[in-house]
Design a protein around this motif. Structure first.
Motif, PDB file in Angstrom:
ATOM      1  N   LEU A 139      -2.351   9.319  -8.278  1.00  0.00           N
ATOM      2  CA  LEU A 139      -2.230  10.135  -7.244  1.00  0.00           C
ATOM      3  C   LEU A 139      -3.592  10.807  -6.731  1.00  0.00           C
ATOM      4  O   LEU A 139      -4.475  11.127  -7.399  1.00  0.00           O
ATOM      5  N   PRO A 140      -4.129  10.037  -5.514  1.00  0.00           N
ATOM      6  CA  PRO A 140      -5.494  10.082  -4.941  1.00  0.00           C
ATOM      7  C   PRO A 140      -5.737  11.486  -4.693  1.00  0.00           C
ATOM      8  O   PRO A 140      -4.936  12.599  -4.494  1.00  0.00           O
ATOM      9  N   GLN A 141      -6.953  12.080  -5.010  1.00  0.00           N
ATOM     10  CA  GLN A 141      -7.362  13.380  -5.106  1.00  0.00           C
ATOM     11  C   GLN A 141      -8.535  13.568  -4.075  1.00  0.00           C
ATOM     12  O   GLN A 141      -9.090  12.557  -3.714  1.00  0.00           O
ATOM     13  N   ALA A 187      -6.853  11.711  -0.870  1.00  0.00           N
ATOM     14  CA  ALA A 187      -5.480  12.176  -0.621  1.00  0.00           C
ATOM     15  C   ALA A 187      -5.080  12.476   0.602  1.00  0.00           C
ATOM     16  O   ALA A 187      -3.800  12.240   1.025  1.00  0.00           O
ATOM     17  N   ARG A 188      -6.188  12.612   1.544  1.00  0.00           N
ATOM     18  CA  ARG A 188      -5.817  12.682   3.023  1.00  0.00           C
ATOM     19  C   ARG A 188      -5.465  11.328   3.672  1.00  0.00           C
ATOM     20  O   ARG A 188      -5.051  11.168   4.840  1.00  0.00           O
ATOM     21  N   GLN A 209      -1.436   6.672   0.318  1.00  0.00           N
ATOM     22  CA  GLN A 209      -0.211   7.392  -0.552  1.00  0.00           C
ATOM     23  C   GLN A 209      -0.522   7.100  -2.201  1.00  0.00           C
ATOM     24  O   GLN A 209      -1.723   6.561  -2.483  1.00  0.00           O
ATOM     25  N   ALA A 210       0.394   7.326  -2.831  1.00  0.00           N
ATOM     26  CA  ALA A 210       0.403   7.095  -4.654  1.00  0.00           C
ATOM     27  C   ALA A 210       0.137   5.752  -4.627  1.00  0.00           C
ATOM     28  O   ALA A 210       0.693   4.842  -3.974  1.00  0.00           O
ATOM     29  N   TYR A 262      -0.495   0.422  -2.830  1.00  0.00           N
ATOM     30  CA  TYR A 262      -0.320   1.815  -2.400  1.00  0.00           C
ATOM     31  C   TYR A 262       0.182   1.793  -0.981  1.00  0.00           C
ATOM     32  O   TYR A 262       0.080   2.910  -0.329  1.00  0.00           O
ATOM     33  N   LYS A 289      -1.814   6.262   5.454  1.00  0.00           N
ATOM     34  CA  LYS A 289      -0.959   7.358   5.306  1.00  0.00           C
ATOM     35  C   LYS A 289      -0.473   7.811   6.723  1.00  0.00           C
ATOM     36  O   LYS A 289       0.723   8.406   6.972  1.00  0.00           O
ATOM     37  N   ILE A 330      -8.765   9.695  -8.693  1.00  0.00           N
ATOM     38  CA  ILE A 330      -7.655   9.487  -9.031  1.00  0.00           C
ATOM     39  C   ILE A 330      -6.946  10.311 -10.278  1.00  0.00           C
ATOM     40  O   ILE A 330      -7.773  10.449 -11.022  1.00  0.00           O
TER      41      ILE A 330
END
Length: 273
Positions: free
Chosen positions: A43-45, A49-50, A53-54, A84, A215, A258
């Protein structure tokens, strides 16, 4: 994809080596080698994350448990490969005020990583549930392939760059905790078998990487200007032979961050026979 197939090949080699090791284990009683296979959800942080995707990955590795007083400590190697993004989007490319071409664009974004790691078990290995902490360090690689299909438009634009590759890598380190669970904990008959369920959560930190924003992929005319660098691809107008460029994506740069959730199995090589 080549790296993912390579990972499967390495996994097969590890299994073959495990079988060879087992033969010697039966005579020597050596149970210090373990084979790890698991699925990881990354899970990108933070800033990552913006933009993406995962990350879905497969990991294969091995651990060697140190002898005597250090038997709760294991060290080893691990390889991982995953994806991803896998998307196909119809892009409209304008050549001038009167000419435009609709072209399907295929986006494939993948990851590959390799690390050395250490795992310390908080309880003895013969317990049904064994908690542990771990640390790792290695190399993380992000790479994307963009395949632009040829349009069926005699008056439009034709891509000159069939495939545009974005490839960047960084060193990283991680720390985590997990549980090694004997499957017999879910049955009435308790036994210490060679196969354990392995569940863990890890935090990954690394340096800065260039990667494609997958994304919010949209048509070229709708790609927002959100601070990324445009990824340009060369086109040629079929009728005028004029060479020009179109933006097909945006490239972002941010630190690797991540949160990784894993589930898999641990095979104790010395107990398989």
């Amino acid at each position: 994809m080549k790296k993912i197939f390579t990972l499967f090949f390495i996994g097969s080699s590890l299994c073959f080596s495990a079988g060879s090791q087992t033969v010697s284990s039966r005579s020597s009683g050596n149970e210090n080698f373990k084979l790890l296979i698991d699925y990881g959800l990354g899970l990108p942080q933070q800033q990552m994350a913006r933009n993406i995707q995962a990350i879905h990955s497969l990991h294969i590795g091995g651990l060697y448990r140190l002898p005597n007083q250090l038997r709760n400590l294991s060290v080893g190697l691990e390889l991982g490969a995953g994806m991803y993004a896998h998307k196909k989007i119809e892009q409209t490319f304008n050549f001038d005020a009167n000419t435009s071409t609709v072209v399907p664009v295929n986006y494939n974004s993948n990851v590959f990583n390799a690390n050395v790691q250490a795992r310390y078990q908080l309880l003895n290995d013969n317990r049904l549930i064994v908690p542990y902490v771990s640390a790792k360090a290695g190399l993380y690689n992000f790479y994307s392939n963009i395949a632009i299909e040829d349009p069926n438009d005699p008056d439009g634009c034709k891509p000159l760059d069939k495939k545009n590759i974005i490839n960047d890598k960084t060193f990283y380190w991680g720390a985590g905790a997990g549980f090694q669970i004997d499957p017999s904990v879910f049955s009435r008959r308790k036994r210490d078998g060679p196969v354990k369920i392995d569940l863990s959560v890890n935090t990954i930190y690394g340096g800065k990487l260039d990667y494609i924003n997958t994304k919010h992929l949209k048509d070229e005319q709708e790609i927002p200007d959100t601070g990324g660098k445009p990824l340009m691809v060369k086109f040629i107008n079929v009728s005028t032979q004029d060479i020009h460029q179109h933006k097909v994506a945006q490239v972002y740069t941010s630190p690797l961050r991540i949160l990784e959730i894993r589930g898999g199995v641990v095979l104790n090589i010395g107990r398989m026979y």
